[in-house]
Design an enzyme around this catalytic site. Structure first.
Site, PDB file in Angstrom:
ATOM      1  N   GLU A 276       0.819  -1.205   0.000  1.00 49.43           N
ATOM      2  CA  GLU A 276       0.000   0.000   0.000  1.00 49.43           C
ATOM      3  C   GLU A 276       0.856   1.260   0.000  1.00 49.43           C
ATOM      4  O   GLU A 276       1.958   1.273   0.556  1.00 49.43           O
ATOM      5  CB  GLU A 276      -0.921  -0.002   1.228  1.00 49.43           C
ATOM      6  CG  GLU A 276      -1.972  -1.096   1.124  1.00 49.43           C
ATOM      7  CD  GLU A 276      -2.972  -1.101   2.275  1.00 49.43           C
ATOM      8  OE1 GLU A 276      -4.136  -1.381   2.010  1.00 49.43           O
ATOM      9  OE2 GLU A 276      -2.596  -0.825   3.418  1.00 49.43           O
TER      10      GLU A 276
ATOM     11  N   CYS B 299       3.374   8.575   1.332  1.00 49.50           N
ATOM     12  CA  CYS B 299       3.949   7.602   2.260  1.00 49.50           C
ATOM     13  C   CYS B 299       4.198   6.307   1.483  1.00 49.50           C
ATOM     14  O   CYS B 299       3.270   5.699   0.955  1.00 49.50           O
ATOM     15  CB  CYS B 299       2.951   7.392   3.406  1.00 49.50           C
ATOM     16  SG  CYS B 299       3.512   6.201   4.604  1.00 49.50           S
TER      17      CYS B 299
ATOM     18  N   CYS C 214       7.321  -5.027  15.754  1.00 55.42           N
ATOM     19  CA  CYS C 214       6.939  -4.037  16.765  1.00 55.42           C
ATOM     20  C   CYS C 214       5.519  -4.374  17.231  1.00 55.42           C
ATOM     21  O   CYS C 214       4.644  -4.683  16.429  1.00 55.42           O
ATOM     22  CB  CYS C 214       7.005  -2.625  16.189  1.00 55.42           C
ATOM     23  SG  CYS C 214       8.682  -2.185  15.684  1.00 55.42           S
TER      24      CYS C 214
ATOM     25  N   CYS D 225       2.147  -2.561  15.742  1.00 56.58           N
ATOM     26  CA  CYS D 225       2.090  -2.261  14.306  1.00 56.58           C
ATOM     27  C   CYS D 225       1.395  -3.395  13.544  1.00 56.58           C
ATOM     28  O   CYS D 225       1.753  -4.565  13.690  1.00 56.58           O
ATOM     29  CB  CYS D 225       3.503  -2.050  13.770  1.00 56.58           C
ATOM     30  SG  CYS D 225       3.536  -1.700  12.005  1.00 56.58           S
TER      31      CYS D 225
ATOM     32  N   GLY E 260       7.191  -1.879   6.122  1.00 57.92           N
ATOM     33  CA  GLY E 260       8.572  -2.347   6.078  1.00 57.92           C
ATOM     34  C   GLY E 260       9.561  -1.461   6.808  1.00 57.92           C
ATOM     35  O   GLY E 260       9.243  -0.339   7.224  1.00 57.92           O
ATOM     36  N   GLU E 261      10.768  -1.985   6.994  1.00 54.83           N
ATOM     37  CA  GLU E 261      11.865  -1.228   7.590  1.00 54.83           C
ATOM     38  C   GLU E 261      12.849  -0.887   6.460  1.00 54.83           C
ATOM     39  O   GLU E 261      13.583  -1.756   5.980  1.00 54.83           O
ATOM     40  CB  GLU E 261      12.545  -2.073   8.682  1.00 54.83           C
ATOM     41  CG  GLU E 261      13.862  -1.520   9.189  1.00 54.83           C
ATOM     42  CD  GLU E 261      13.808  -0.056   9.642  1.00 54.83           C
ATOM     43  OE1 GLU E 261      12.946   0.295  10.462  1.00 54.83           O
ATOM     44  OE2 GLU E 261      14.649   0.734   9.164  1.00 54.83           O
TER      45      GLU E 261
ATOM     46  N   SER F   7      12.164   6.784   7.565  1.00 51.76           N
ATOM     47  CA  SER F   7      11.796   6.481   8.955  1.00 51.76           C
ATOM     48  C   SER F   7      12.347   5.110   9.328  1.00 51.76           C
ATOM     49  O   SER F   7      12.145   4.135   8.616  1.00 51.76           O
ATOM     50  CB  SER F   7      10.272   6.501   9.089  1.00 51.76           C
ATOM     51  OG  SER F   7       9.894   6.168  10.396  1.00 51.76           O
TER      52      SER F   7
ATOM     53  N   SER G 103      11.801   5.994  15.060  1.00 44.81           N
ATOM     54  CA  SER G 103      10.648   5.537  15.834  1.00 44.81           C
ATOM     55  C   SER G 103      11.110   5.143  17.222  1.00 44.81           C
ATOM     56  O   SER G 103      11.701   4.092  17.415  1.00 44.81           O
ATOM     57  CB  SER G 103      10.014   4.334  15.130  1.00 44.81           C
ATOM     58  OG  SER G 103       9.529   4.737  13.881  1.00 44.81           O
ATOM     59  N   LEU G 104      10.830   6.012  18.198  1.00 40.98           N
ATOM     60  CA  LEU G 104      11.378   5.798  19.537  1.00 40.98           C
ATOM     61  C   LEU G 104      10.370   5.075  20.444  1.00 40.98           C
ATOM     62  O   LEU G 104      10.651   3.992  20.961  1.00 40.98           O
ATOM     63  CB  LEU G 104      11.795   7.152  20.129  1.00 40.98           C
ATOM     64  CG  LEU G 104      12.662   7.118  21.366  1.00 40.98           C
ATOM     65  CD1 LEU G 104      13.921   6.293  21.162  1.00 40.98           C
ATOM     66  CD2 LEU G 104      13.030   8.546  21.794  1.00 40.98           C
ATOM     67  N   HIS G 105       9.247   5.705  20.697  1.00 37.32           N
ATOM     68  CA  HIS G 105       8.085   5.085  21.364  1.00 37.32           C
ATOM     69  C   HIS G 105       8.231   4.744  22.845  1.00 37.32           C
ATOM     70  O   HIS G 105       7.255   4.335  23.482  1.00 37.32           O
ATOM     71  CB  HIS G 105       7.618   3.816  20.629  1.00 37.32           C
ATOM     72  CG  HIS G 105       7.396   4.008  19.174  1.00 37.32           C
ATOM     73  ND1 HIS G 105       6.677   5.072  18.673  1.00 37.32           N
ATOM     74  CD2 HIS G 105       7.801   3.300  18.090  1.00 37.32           C
ATOM     75  CE1 HIS G 105       6.644   4.998  17.347  1.00 37.32           C
ATOM     76  NE2 HIS G 105       7.322   3.943  16.971  1.00 37.32           N
TER      77      HIS G 105
ATOM     78  N   ASN H  24      -3.093   4.187  16.220  1.00 37.45           N
ATOM     79  CA  ASN H  24      -4.169   3.806  15.304  1.00 37.45           C
ATOM     80  C   ASN H  24      -4.516   2.355  15.551  1.00 37.45           C
ATOM     81  O   ASN H  24      -3.686   1.478  15.318  1.00 37.45           O
ATOM     82  CB  ASN H  24      -3.719   4.007  13.860  1.00 37.45           C
ATOM     83  CG  ASN H  24      -3.498   5.477  13.559  1.00 37.45           C
ATOM     84  OD1 ASN H  24      -4.372   6.297  13.752  1.00 37.45           O
ATOM     85  ND2 ASN H  24      -2.284   5.799  13.125  1.00 37.45           N
TER      86      ASN H  24
ATOM     87  N   CYS I  50      -0.746   5.565   9.964  1.00 33.17           N
ATOM     88  CA  CYS I  50       0.490   4.891  10.361  1.00 33.17           C
ATOM     89  C   CYS I  50       0.198   3.535  10.970  1.00 33.17           C
ATOM     90  O   CYS I  50      -0.631   3.428  11.868  1.00 33.17           O
ATOM     91  CB  CYS I  50       1.188   5.674  11.453  1.00 33.17           C
ATOM     92  SG  CYS I  50       1.919   7.166  10.940  1.00 33.17           S
TER      93      CYS I  50
HETATM   94  N1  SAH Z   1       9.871   0.607  10.008  1.00 39.38           N
HETATM   95  C1  SAH Z   1       9.938   2.028   9.941  1.00 39.38           C
HETATM   96  C2  SAH Z   1       8.910   2.689   9.056  1.00 39.38           C
HETATM   97  C3  SAH Z   1       7.491   2.174   9.060  1.00 39.38           C
HETATM   98  S1  SAH Z   1       6.412   2.594  10.369  1.00 39.38           S
HETATM   99  C4  SAH Z   1       9.884   2.600  11.349  1.00 39.38           C
HETATM  100  O1  SAH Z   1       9.767   1.846  12.295  1.00 39.38           O
HETATM  101  O2  SAH Z   1      10.040   3.800  11.500  1.00 39.38           O
HETATM  102  C5  SAH Z   1       6.036   4.271  10.259  1.00 39.38           C
HETATM  103  C6  SAH Z   1       5.651   4.879  11.619  1.00 39.38           C
HETATM  104  O3  SAH Z   1       4.345   4.439  12.051  1.00 39.38           O
HETATM  105  C7  SAH Z   1       6.596   4.441  12.716  1.00 39.38           C
HETATM  106  O4  SAH Z   1       6.917   5.503  13.557  1.00 39.38           O
HETATM  107  C8  SAH Z   1       5.767   3.421  13.451  1.00 39.38           C
HETATM  108  O5  SAH Z   1       6.242   3.207  14.719  1.00 39.38           O
HETATM  109  C9  SAH Z   1       4.401   4.044  13.394  1.00 39.38           C
HETATM  110  N2  SAH Z   1       3.314   3.104  13.708  1.00 39.38           N
HETATM  111  C10 SAH Z   1       3.296   1.778  13.518  1.00 39.38           C
HETATM  112  N3  SAH Z   1       2.131   1.251  13.931  1.00 39.38           N
HETATM  113  C11 SAH Z   1       1.382   2.280  14.376  1.00 39.38           C
HETATM  114  C12 SAH Z   1       0.055   2.367  14.902  1.00 39.38           C
HETATM  115  N4  SAH Z   1      -0.733   1.299  15.021  1.00 39.38           N
HETATM  116  N5  SAH Z   1      -0.395   3.589  15.252  1.00 39.38           N
HETATM  117  C13 SAH Z   1       0.375   4.684  15.098  1.00 39.38           C
HETATM  118  N6  SAH Z   1       1.617   4.666  14.587  1.00 39.38           N
HETATM  119  C14 SAH Z   1       2.133   3.464  14.245  1.00 39.38           C
END
Ligand code: SAH
Length: 377
Positions: A104, A117, A128, A131, A176-177, A208, A230-232, A307, A350
């Site tokens: 997508e 995107c 993760c 995700c 993907g990463e 990212s 992506s820290l979180h 999300n 996202c």
């Molecule tokens: N693998 C890469 C890029 C893809 S994810 C990365 O980790 O950065 C793109 C962004 O969406 C990342 O910051 C990821 O952590 C965030 N993301 C993933 N799942 C999500 C969700 N369910 N709700 C909000 N953001 C999310």
């Protein structure tokens, strides 16, 4: 002799797809044909700026060269199998790749800019916990043609009356990463920045990553685009759980790598992404801890409401909580923005990008259908 549909499909598949060739790679190809390097820029303009893929229409190439190209190579795009528009203008495309897998891509219009995107892999290996893409597991890397093809398609589908290009920014934030598909992603990003193709500045192309240190180092030297990380979580214990790659590349080392990345790029800041998970990473104490952790990195912080997707087990922090979290960070001097969720009703946000895995049997089915109706779409 009449060609059958399968013959056509096979002969097209045997042509090398040059959609992902950057200028250097195209120049090498033309050199191998005994042609001058400027042929590469001519063809780049036809394909990436004009959307012309048929060699017979490339009128500034000699007839002989056009015929030779048509017999050896092609410029092929993924096939659009679903096109959804959300009320806020967000568009999401489901694209079928040659092997039957699908991915997508999402377009997000904002005042004065349009952000695409882009996906870099079919599925993802990083697992993760919050995700949706992770739930699919990993299938394969996209080719540079499939990565850049997403941008080409978007520009083609979103033609504006003033002829301005609709996509002004690209974020490698789809499925993907990107760092785990380094070579193809870098080649695609070079095309995005190429003046004879899309001409996007390095500030308008953002990669990212969940924080793969060796690749971050390489990228800063080889293709220093804007970087989002992506820290979180503000500590290793929680981040190990949310972003398992943290066990290999823990937070302090990641922060060091981020500082190093910005050194090569004056005025450039790392964008930290932080998905807001109710009761998991959104307390006042965690906000203060986070400010300390990222305080030494030239950065800004994006807070992303989680999300939801089926079976995730998480829920998003409330807007009040997110804004309070933001205020704490702002008071500590960190530039913090709460990101709006876009394209809600079409699952375009996202972490919600899914695509579908299929195997070759699906493709066979499709070809059989094509034979029945006598049409190739
Ligand atoms: N693998 C890469 C890029 C893809 S994810 C990365 O980790 O950065 C793109 C962004 O969406 C990342 O910051 C990821 O952590 C965030 N993301 C993933 N799942 C999500 C969700 N369910 N709700 C909000 N953001 C999310």
């Amino acid at each position: 002799m009449e060609l059958s549909v399968t013959d056509i499909a096979t002969s097209q598949a045997s042509l090398e797809n040059l959609m992902g060739h950057d200028r250097l790679a195209l120049e090498e190809y033309f050199a191998s044909l005994g042609e001058k390097p400027f042929r590469a820029t001519q063809v780049l303009k036809w394909v990436h700026q004009q959307g012309v893929y048929d060699f017979s229409e490339m009128t500034n190439l000699s007839k002989n060269l056009r015929l030779k190209l048509a017999s050896q190579v092609s410029f092929t795009l993924p096939e659009i199998i679903n096109d959804q528009a959300s009320e806020d203008g967000t568009r999401k495309w489901l694209l079928r790749l040659e092997d039957g897998n699908s991915i997508e891509a999402v377009f997000i219009p904002e005042a004065g800019r349009g952000t695409l995107c882009v996906s870099s892999q079919v599925g993802c290996a990083l697992n993760c916990s919050f995700c949706a893409t992770a739930r699919q597991g990993f299938n394969r890397n996209l080719t540079s043609a499939e990565i850049v093809g997403q941008l080409r398609l978007a520009n083609q589908l979103l033609v504006r009356p003033d002829n301005e290009r609709p996509v002004t920014n690209v974020v490698m934030m789809g499925m993907g990463e990107p760092m785990l598909n380094y070579d193809n992603v870098v080649q695609a990003m070079r095309l995005m920045q190429e003046d004879f193709a899309y001409g996007l500045s390095k500030r308008r192309v953002t990669l990212s990553t969940s924080g793969l240190l060796p690749e971050m180092q390489r990228l800063s030297k080889e293709c220093p685009v804007s970087l989002a990380v992506s820290l979180h979580a503000p500590d290793d214990e929680l981040r190990n759980e949310l972003v398992p790659i943290n066990r290999k590349y823990p937070i302090q080392e990641l922060m060091h790598a981020c500082r190093e990345y910005t050194k090569g790029l004056p005025h450039q800041k790392i964008t930290f992404e932080y998905v807001m998970l109710a009761g998991v990473n959104d307390s006042d104490a965690q906000a203060r801890k986070l400010a300390k952790v990222i305080g030494n990195v030239p950065c800004k912080l994006n807070l992303i409401p989680f999300n939801p997707f089926k079976g995730s087990g998480y829920s998003s922090s409330s807007l009040t909580r997110i804004n309070h979290f933001r205020d704490i960070l702002m008071q500590k001097g960190i530039m913090t923005v709460t990101r709006k969720t876009r394209g809600d009703e079409i699952d375009a946000a996202c972490g919600q990008l899914a695509g579908k895995f299929t195997d070759r049997t699906r493709r066979t089915e499709r070809l059989q259908q094509v034979t029945l109706t006598g049409e190739i779409h």
